[in-house]
Write a protein that holds these residues in place. Sequence first.
Motif, PDB file in Angstrom:
ATOM      1  N   CYS A 200      -5.944  -0.943  -1.873  1.00 46.17           N
ATOM      2  CA  CYS A 200      -5.537   0.256  -2.902  1.00 46.17           C
ATOM      3  C   CYS A 200      -5.898  -0.454  -4.021  1.00 46.17           C
ATOM      4  N   HIS A 201      -6.260   0.102  -5.073  1.00 48.35           N
ATOM      5  CA  HIS A 201      -6.776  -0.389  -6.443  1.00 48.35           C
ATOM      6  C   HIS A 201      -5.349  -0.703  -7.231  1.00 48.35           C
ATOM      7  N   TRP A 202      -4.252  -0.176  -6.953  1.00 45.90           N
ATOM      8  CA  TRP A 202      -3.222  -0.147  -7.704  1.00 45.90           C
ATOM      9  C   TRP A 202      -2.075  -0.873  -6.859  1.00 45.90           C
TER      10      TRP A 202
ATOM     11  N   PHE B 223      -7.342   7.765   1.019  1.00 39.56           N
ATOM     12  CA  PHE B 223      -5.869   8.007   1.009  1.00 39.56           C
ATOM     13  C   PHE B 223      -5.386   9.236  -0.073  1.00 39.56           C
ATOM     14  N   ARG B 224      -6.466   9.314  -0.940  1.00 39.60           N
ATOM     15  CA  ARG B 224      -6.069   9.982  -2.350  1.00 39.60           C
ATOM     16  C   ARG B 224      -5.358  11.272  -2.048  1.00 39.60           C
TER      17      ARG B 224
ATOM     18  N   CYS C  46      -9.409   5.880  -8.205  1.00 39.55           N
ATOM     19  CA  CYS C  46      -9.073   6.142  -7.048  1.00 39.55           C
ATOM     20  C   CYS C  46      -9.983   7.229  -6.705  1.00 39.55           C
TER      21      CYS C  46
ATOM     22  N   CYS D  75     -10.856   6.903  -2.648  1.00 38.78           N
ATOM     23  CA  CYS D  75      -9.887   6.330  -1.686  1.00 38.78           C
ATOM     24  C   CYS D  75      -9.636   7.293  -0.732  1.00 38.78           C
TER      25      CYS D  75
ATOM     26  N   PRO E  84     -11.494   1.677  -2.473  1.00 38.08           N
ATOM     27  CA  PRO E  84     -10.971   0.564  -2.615  1.00 38.08           C
ATOM     28  C   PRO E  84     -11.334  -0.484  -1.527  1.00 38.08           C
TER      29      PRO E  84
ATOM     30  N   HIS F 173       0.975  -1.315  -0.097  1.00 34.51           N
ATOM     31  CA  HIS F 173      -0.019   0.186   0.145  1.00 34.51           C
ATOM     32  C   HIS F 173       0.726   1.132   0.020  1.00 34.51           C
ATOM     33  N   PRO F 174       0.667   2.238  -0.682  1.00 33.97           N
ATOM     34  CA  PRO F 174       1.584   3.428  -0.760  1.00 33.97           C
ATOM     35  C   PRO F 174       1.572   4.213   0.542  1.00 33.97           C
TER      36      PRO F 174
ATOM     37  N   LEU G 268       1.426   7.506  -5.023  1.00 32.29           N
ATOM     38  CA  LEU G 268       1.347   6.664  -6.023  1.00 32.29           C
ATOM     39  C   LEU G 268       0.345   7.524  -7.057  1.00 32.29           C
ATOM     40  N   TYR G 269      -0.872   8.045  -6.342  1.00 30.02           N
ATOM     41  CA  TYR G 269      -1.937   8.462  -7.025  1.00 30.02           C
ATOM     42  C   TYR G 269      -1.352   9.611  -8.180  1.00 30.02           C
TER      43      TYR G 269
HETATM   44  S1  SF4 Z   1      -6.434   3.473  -4.297  1.00 26.77           S
HETATM   45 FE1  SF4 Z   1      -5.397   5.255  -5.489  1.00 26.77          FE
HETATM   46  S2  SF4 Z   1      -5.543   6.704  -4.183  1.00 26.77           S
HETATM   47 FE2  SF4 Z   1      -5.951   5.121  -2.852  1.00 26.77          FE
HETATM   48  S3  SF4 Z   1      -4.033   4.282  -2.254  1.00 26.77           S
HETATM   49 FE3  SF4 Z   1      -4.215   3.251  -4.037  1.00 26.77          FE
HETATM   50  S4  SF4 Z   1      -3.152   4.562  -5.539  1.00 26.77           S
HETATM   51 FE4  SF4 Z   1      -3.587   5.783  -3.699  1.00 26.77          FE
END
Ligand code: SF4
Lengths: 327, 689
Positions: free
Chosen positions: B677-679, B642-643, B660, B640, B665, B600-601, B648-649
């Motif tokens: 986290c989607h990514w 955390f955006r 995001c 999200c 997520p 997770h970022p 990472l976003y």
């Molecule tokens: S879902 Fe998007 S905004 Fe949320 S933590 Fe993952 S990359 Fe960052």
Amino acid sequence: MAGFLLKRLLNYLALTSVATILGYLLVSSTLNPEARFLGRNPPVPQASIDTTLSRLGVNPDTPLLVRLGNWIVNLVTTGSLGTSSRGTEVTADIFARSGTSLRLLVIGTILGALIGIAIGVWGAVRQYKAPDQITTYASFVILATPVFVLAVLLMITATAINRTTDSQIFNFTGEYTPGLTGGFFTILGDRIVHLLLPTISLTVFAVASYSRYQRSAMLDVMSADYIRTARSKGRTRGSAMIRHGVRVALIPMSTFFAYSFGLILTGASVTELAFSWHGMGEYLITSIRNNDINAAAGTILFTSILVLISGTLADFLYAALDPRVRV
Amino acid sequence: MTEPLLRVDDLHVTFGGQGSAVHAVRGVSYEVNRGEFLGIVGESGSGKSVSSTAVMGLLPSSAQVSGSIRFDGRELLDLDDRELSRIRGSEIAMIFQDPLSALTPVYTIGQQIIEGLKLHDRSISNQAARARAVELLGVVGIPNPQRRVDSFPHEFSGGMRQRAMIAIAIANDPKLIIADEPTTALDVTIQAQILEVLQTAKDITGAAVVLITHDLGVVAGNADRVAVMYAGRIVEQAPVDTLFTEPAMPYTVGLLRSMPNMAAPREERLVPLEGRPPLLTTIPTGCPFADRCPAAFAACRQGEPALAPVAGAAEHTAACIRAEEIAAGTLRRPDIFPRPEEVAVAPVARAESAPVVELKDVKRTFPVMKGTVFRRRIGTVKAVDGVTFSVDRGTTLGLVGESGSGKTTTILELLELAKAQHGTISVNGVDTATLTAADRRKLRSEIQIVFQDPMASLDPRMSVEDIIAEPLTVVDVPKDEQRRRVAHMLELVGLEPSFATRYPHQFSGGQRQRIGIARALIVEPKILVLDEPVSALDVSVQAGVLNLLEDLKAQLGLSYLFVAHDLAVVRHIADDVAVMYLGRIVEYGPADLIFSDPRHPYTQALFSAVPVPDPQVERTRSRVLLQGDLPSPLDEITGCPFRSRCPLYKLLPEDRQRRCAEEDPAPRSVHDRDVRCHWAEEERFDVAV
Ligand code: SF4
Ligand SMILES: Nc1ncnc2c1ncn2[C@@H]1O[C@H](COP(=O)(O)OP(=O)(O)O)[C@@H](O)[C@H]1O
Ligand code: SF4
Ligand SMILES: [Mg+2]
């Protein structure tokens, strides 16, 4: 916002009502209006006493709650607080006398607050050094002295000064010299002379208590980190204390100040008596002495309204001084 | 050679008079050259703050100062307050530890910066001063400085206030900035930001910086030179690389070896540095470290060793009579502080039984009220927002996250042993919502808590025996039996049973925390909840307490729920890790996996913010800096949560960003752990240490 103001106001109204009703019940059940007629020569007939008391609405034969009910209905419908035992309108009495009290007290209260705060700050900055010790002892002595003792001492001193200088520098009976004629400045001067001693006596007491409060508020902030920050920016100790310390220490004082304004009109009974000023304080004391229920209950209502106004004032002052509580 | 910017020579500071005198600083000498970055390290009470406050001339009047402080050709100790005030804020600036109380609450941030400008430049106009204040706020990274300049301190978070303090400090282009523990009160993520800002400030002004800290990791990446203080003196001084690789004073050796390290493997034991510094009420007659020094011999107690060059190198000095032996390698550093034997970490048979603690989708909200004049509800804080985790028997779950992320609220919900507002909580397989009052009381002795602050959690008027036996009074244990068990507990936590009659103030922080642990263990619980158990302790004693916790776990078959913000500590003790952000768990899984490869970022940023006590690693490491602060828990966030801070976003292509922004997520399994986290599969950051 308006809704909150309204809620607050309703709250205050409820509180005032409760305080006033309790006050009315208290004076009605402790004061005895009949006493004024007893032991007169020739004796006043019972029937005529009853008529007088009933007319005033204070006849003890009427049930207490009924009297309270009548008093409230009268107040709400006509705005009148009834008639005093001397036959005057209580409402009119209160307005006339509160003016007198206000003139007497406003200077003393403000001066007392200003000097008291200054001395409190000075004492805190010089904690445990001579100035602090002296002001501490002096204020304890003053706070422990009964008001009338101080008043009498002031009067004795004034008389002595008058006598040695063979003049009338100090004139301390009543609010003005009765029957004095002259231009505006003569009258004004006369009033100022009359204000001198009572103001000194009030100021001295106010200074004593304000300086104590301010000293402890100041001691609280003196060791605060932000004073150190102010000095690290380039302020000297003294200037950091004043610009940052005093400003913050004033916040709790605002509440004290607001409430002392609420009591300003009835809080100086003894001073008023001692210097023969016919103000609200004297009114309260004489009404109790005369078993005058309407006058006493009216005074209580008046004071409770003032206290509630100062409560609001305190809230607003606080918010004005402290950004942290602003909405 | 040119004269250094600051030369402190034989500085002594004593507080109080005869009999009760405290010798806070005893002969400190150091130099700071122009533009240099000096780190001063030492545990609390070692005299770091007093010696640097003396430079500013800000010591209280009860302090007696002697020696010499020469700054830029002037002797500061000869100046009075008025003369010093002209130097303070213009040539020397200072940043303090607690940003929450360091700013005057009734003036705006702008007013407080402008005040500093005007004090030293009376000719500056109001507009110019304001413009400069806005510019300074921009420099230290306050977003929207135009608008923020009129904010009051309480409208700023701790990190932002510390930025504002730095803005005030650099306002007049000082030659020297003294920063006294500027990041101690802040979260690691914010600490990383503030250290970065401090570096920027240094680059812009060209000032020399003295950074005071108790954290060796903080100086490793920043300082050119480091001085180590102990008991009111500097005991070792060296260029940063030399100090970390070839320390010559046993205290420095011990400090370095006792630090939990994110990079070290889980099995490695920490090296304890027991005991506490001597009281400074008497002047030591020998080496002040002798009582804690494993290398001490009789000669150490004959006179205090002076700070002397090590191996002929002028820039490396140490105050130890065995420094040469250590430098030459005849006295090996690992032999002074040997690493304790590894404990065999018994393989956890996880599937064998149900988890001892299990939370499923637990939520807890609080109403938020505002205003004193008009109190009103302005919203709801979701302190815990759907937390799911479990603690397996005999394992440790580490719960990490910034302050305000909901860790404390989560464990308080658990310890209530009642029905949660939302979701289910089970202990030993029993749903706490179904418990009767009697069952609940019985269950309470199964699960106990150890608090963060060992001083605040022990009643100072109770003897140690009464403190430890307190939980027993509820369950009617006879007095004799109580005493026997207290003695046993004291032994178990490594204290003398004879300490039972003493009072908390007679103990050091580490010992007090041991007492706290003994109190929790006396009812023989199977589960311990540890809320930041070592974060109030000095680094040197943390190791001992952590080792104790590990031993107890193995010995008594305990399970731990370990709440901490210090990731190095968690790395050391946890089997599983749950990372919390805004009331939710964003990454959850086995510690080894997560620490070696965070997905997770947020976890990545947390890890990269932790300072590593190794200058080489610190200098080469790439950082993932988090933007800004934790958002207000009142904000309604879509997508999200955390955006707003996600590193990472910002790097994602627009179509991915949209996901995001629109879709919150859900937890999903990525590389064998749960991530929200989607990514999470993206490989953008290398945060390995
Ligand atoms: S879902 Fe998007 S905004 Fe949320 S933590 Fe993952 S990359 Fe960052
Ligand atoms: N009694 C309460 N009333 C209002 N908000 C609260 C209360 N307790 C905690 N919070 C809020 O819940 C969030 C999480 O707090 P906490 O559990 O203390 O986090 P942590 O332990 O990670 O520091 C914070 O935003 C905090 O302000
Ligand atoms: S002088 Fe002796 S006691 Fe002190 S640090 Fe050196 S070896 Fe240890
Ligand atoms: Mg917490």
